[in-house]
Design an enzyme around this catalytic site. Structure first.
Site, PDB file in Angstrom:
ATOM      1  N   CYS A 287     130.619 -30.749  48.837  1.00  0.00           N
ATOM      2  CA  CYS A 287     131.334 -31.982  48.432  1.00  0.00           C
ATOM      3  C   CYS A 287     132.668 -32.003  49.165  1.00  0.00           C
ATOM      4  O   CYS A 287     133.734 -31.917  48.550  1.00  0.00           O
ATOM      5  CB  CYS A 287     131.563 -31.994  46.926  1.00  0.00           C
ATOM      6  SG  CYS A 287     130.062 -31.883  45.946  1.00  0.00           S
ATOM      7  N   ALA A 288     132.622 -32.127  50.475  1.00  0.00           N
ATOM      8  CA  ALA A 288     133.816 -31.862  51.295  1.00  0.00           C
ATOM      9  C   ALA A 288     134.886 -32.933  51.167  1.00  0.00           C
ATOM     10  O   ALA A 288     136.068 -32.658  51.359  1.00  0.00           O
ATOM     11  CB  ALA A 288     133.417 -31.697  52.761  1.00  0.00           C
TER      12      ALA A 288
ATOM     13  N   GLY B  93     138.159 -33.033  53.138  1.00  0.00           N
ATOM     14  CA  GLY B  93     138.025 -31.770  53.872  1.00  0.00           C
ATOM     15  C   GLY B  93     139.151 -30.776  53.660  1.00  0.00           C
ATOM     16  O   GLY B  93     139.277 -29.818  54.427  1.00  0.00           O
TER      17      GLY B  93
ATOM     18  N   ASP C 284     132.794 -28.450  45.271  1.00  0.00           N
ATOM     19  CA  ASP C 284     134.077 -28.938  44.738  1.00  0.00           C
ATOM     20  C   ASP C 284     133.753 -30.310  44.147  1.00  0.00           C
ATOM     21  O   ASP C 284     133.910 -31.342  44.792  1.00  0.00           O
ATOM     22  CB  ASP C 284     135.101 -29.017  45.885  1.00  0.00           C
ATOM     23  CG  ASP C 284     136.488 -29.377  45.391  1.00  0.00           C
ATOM     24  OD1 ASP C 284     136.738 -29.303  44.178  1.00  0.00           O
ATOM     25  OD2 ASP C 284     137.333 -29.746  46.236  1.00  0.00           O
TER      26      ASP C 284
ATOM     27  N   CYS D   1     138.826 -30.323  39.688  1.00  0.00           N
ATOM     28  CA  CYS D   1     140.252 -30.462  39.347  1.00  0.00           C
ATOM     29  C   CYS D   1     140.331 -31.047  37.937  1.00  0.00           C
ATOM     30  O   CYS D   1     141.046 -32.007  37.696  1.00  0.00           O
ATOM     31  CB  CYS D   1     141.012 -31.304  40.370  1.00  0.00           C
ATOM     32  SG  CYS D   1     140.403 -32.973  40.580  1.00  0.00           S
TER      33      CYS D   1
HETATM   34  C1  LIG Z   1     136.641 -33.581  44.312  1.00  0.00           C
HETATM   35  S1  LIG Z   1     136.073 -34.495  45.652  1.00  0.00           S
HETATM   36  C2  LIG Z   1     136.107 -33.315  46.949  1.00  0.00           C
HETATM   37  C3  LIG Z   1     137.488 -32.938  47.434  1.00  0.00           C
HETATM   38  C4  LIG Z   1     137.466 -32.092  48.694  1.00  0.00           C
HETATM   39  N1  LIG Z   1     136.625 -30.939  48.571  1.00  0.00           N
HETATM   40  C5  LIG Z   1     138.840 -31.649  49.144  1.00  0.00           C
HETATM   41  O1  LIG Z   1     139.202 -30.468  49.058  1.00  0.00           O
HETATM   42  O2  LIG Z   1     139.577 -32.511  49.615  1.00  0.00           O
HETATM   43  C6  LIG Z   1     134.359 -34.660  45.312  1.00  0.00           C
HETATM   44  C7  LIG Z   1     133.514 -35.217  46.427  1.00  0.00           C
HETATM   45  O3  LIG Z   1     132.147 -35.144  46.003  1.00  0.00           O
HETATM   46  C8  LIG Z   1     131.438 -36.166  46.666  1.00  0.00           C
HETATM   47  N2  LIG Z   1     130.153 -36.375  45.994  1.00  0.00           N
HETATM   48  C9  LIG Z   1     129.854 -37.173  44.938  1.00  0.00           C
HETATM   49  N3  LIG Z   1     128.547 -37.078  44.623  1.00  0.00           N
HETATM   50  C10 LIG Z   1     127.995 -36.188  45.494  1.00  0.00           C
HETATM   51  C11 LIG Z   1     126.671 -35.683  45.687  1.00  0.00           C
HETATM   52  N4  LIG Z   1     125.676 -36.063  44.891  1.00  0.00           N
HETATM   53  N5  LIG Z   1     126.491 -34.811  46.681  1.00  0.00           N
HETATM   54  C12 LIG Z   1     127.516 -34.415  47.479  1.00  0.00           C
HETATM   55  N6  LIG Z   1     128.782 -34.869  47.349  1.00  0.00           N
HETATM   56  C13 LIG Z   1     129.022 -35.746  46.367  1.00  0.00           C
HETATM   57  C14 LIG Z   1     132.388 -37.342  46.590  1.00  0.00           C
HETATM   58  O4  LIG Z   1     132.081 -38.296  47.584  1.00  0.00           O
HETATM   59  C15 LIG Z   1     133.747 -36.668  46.785  1.00  0.00           C
HETATM   60  O5  LIG Z   1     134.159 -36.744  48.117  1.00  0.00           O
END
Ligand SMILES: C[S@@+](CC[C@H](N)C(=O)[O-])C[C@H]1O[C@@H](n2cnc3c(N)ncnc32)[C@H](O)[C@@H]1O
Length: 388
Positions: free
Chosen positions: A229-230, A233, A290, A343
């Site tokens: 879930c980058a 990034g 994440d 978070c």
């Molecule tokens: C908390 S944010 C990630 C923050 C990031 N890791 C950082 O350090 O900046 C969660 C992310 O999960 C993604 N997401 C949501 N559903 C998802 C899925 N089913 N599979 C993968 N990623 C997903 C979202 O698009 C979002 O970008």
């Protein structure tokens, strides 16, 4: 703009937010419609709006109305300023106080102790159940601005050298105890994005709790890592700086659109991999989830989210996190690691998910930690599992 005019602008923007507009769109719309306002004015107005949102409930109670004006009046009073010097009705300042407003603000006790927590009632119940005696302090901490934290790119220089370079550019910092990479900015931070330290990838903006979470993953040098879930990034960059070979993935690939540029600036190599290109047969030494969450640990940064979250939203986050964990675990190699992070401050999104993962997935919990704003950064949860 005069201080009073800035308050008047914030009042209008807060009214739009109370009508349902998002905080960022409301601020952007105001800036477009008021192009005479300089960057200093925009930043000051933004601060008032965000301060007001962080303390929406208590400020509105203190100011006598759940309106932009009520919130700003309450905020002025909470900050110990004299409203009569700001609500003057002259120029672009807000109109003078009415008799009814005067009556409310002269009440001896102001907002009640419960309102002082400045969270929704159902959230307060969860915080109390999950954090016990620490709950009041956590809720109080969420009423204040977050500090600005930086991550030093140790692939370029050590933390002391980075501090020196920043100091030469007029930005004073101190080491943050939550991570060896973390600095807390104590001097002016408005020009940081234009600084050479930022432009050359020596520093990135990242909360110390997030940096702590990356450090909690253990040595990463040479490991293949899938950041499942980058998003933008932030963690991918931190893991790459620690020597990992990072593949960044996100269900919404647009969110990773700046990652290649950020990686180039940091001198890091990160494979950006949208879902369609992630081969189902690939296996990684470490998979980081994440996960999308309530964001409750970061409510100081996005305070309108504190008031928008519903119990249904929270249940939906928990369900989505579980689906993502089930998917992500398939990319781990046996004997490797999976890390789950949010978070969030809520047990349902954190320790409860980790407990369920330990019992229903081929995962053995090695360690976990719940950080709250009382630890000096955002609220953040990190758990690390061995894949069995
Ligand atoms: C908390 S944010 C990630 C923050 C990031 N890791 C950082 O350090 O900046 C969660 C992310 O999960 C993604 N997401 C949501 N559903 C998802 C899925 N089913 N599979 C993968 N990623 C997903 C979202 O698009 C979002 O970008």
């Amino acid at each position: 703009m005069t201080p009073g005019a800035r308050l008047a602008a914030a009042i209008g923007i807060l009214d739009r937010i109370l009508d349902g507009e998002g905080a960022e769109p409301a601020l952007i719309r105001w800036a477009r419609q008021n192009r005479y306002a300089g960057s200093g004015d925009r930043a000051a107005i933004r601060d008032i709006v965000f301060d007001g949102l962080r303390r929406k409930r208590s400020a509105a109670a203190r100011g006598g109305a759940m309106s932009g004006r009520g919130i700003v009046l309450g905020l002025v009073l909470q900050q110990g300023q004299d409203p009569d010097t700001l609500f003057t009705g002259t120029g672009y300042a807000p109109p003078v106080l009415s008799g009814a407003e005067r009556e409310v603000i002269e009440r001896p006790d102001g907002a009640s102790a419960d309102l002082e927590h400045d969270v929704q009632d159902w959230v307060w119940e969860i915080l109390r159940a999950d954090h016990g005696d620490a709950a009041p302090g956590i809720a109080q901490a969420l009423r204040d601005r977050a500090e600005v934290h930086l991550r030093v790119n140790l692939a370029q220089a050590d933390r002391d050298t980075a501090r020196l370079r920043l100091s030469e550019e007029g930005v004073e910092t101190v080491p943050h105890p939550l991570a060896d990479t973390a600095l807390r900015v104590i001097g002016p931070d408005r020009k940081l994005r234009q600084s050479a330290a930022f432009q050359t990838g020596l520093i990135e903006f990242q909360d110390a709790a997030s940096q702590h979470a990356v450090a909690a993953l253990g040595p990463l040098n040479g490991l293949t890592v899938l950041d499942y879930c980058a998003g933008g990034g932030g963690k991918s960059l931190a893991m790459a700086a620690a020597g990992a070979q990072v593949t960044a993935h996100d269900a919404a690939p647009d969110r990773m659109s700046d990652l290649a540029d950020r990686a180039a600036r940091a001198g890091a190599r990160i494979e950006v991999c949208p879902p369609a290109r992630l081969d189902a047969g690939r296996r990684f030494d470490l998979v980081l989830v994440d996960a999308p969450c309530s964001g409750s640990g970061a409510w100081r940064r996005s305070p309108d989210a504190k008031w928008r979250l519903t119990p249904e939203d929270l249940s939906a986050h928990v369900a989505l996190q579980w689906r993502i964990l089930n998917k992500a675990v398939q990319y781990c190699c046996k004997g490797g690691r999976l890390a789950y992070a949010t978070c969030s401050l809520f047990r349902a999104e954190n320790a409860a998910q980790a407990a369920r993962a330990s019992s229903e997935l081929p995962l053995r919990l090695l360690h976990d930690r719940q950080l709250t704003p009382l630890d000096g950064g955002d609220g953040f949860y990190i758990s690390v599992f061995e894949v069995v």
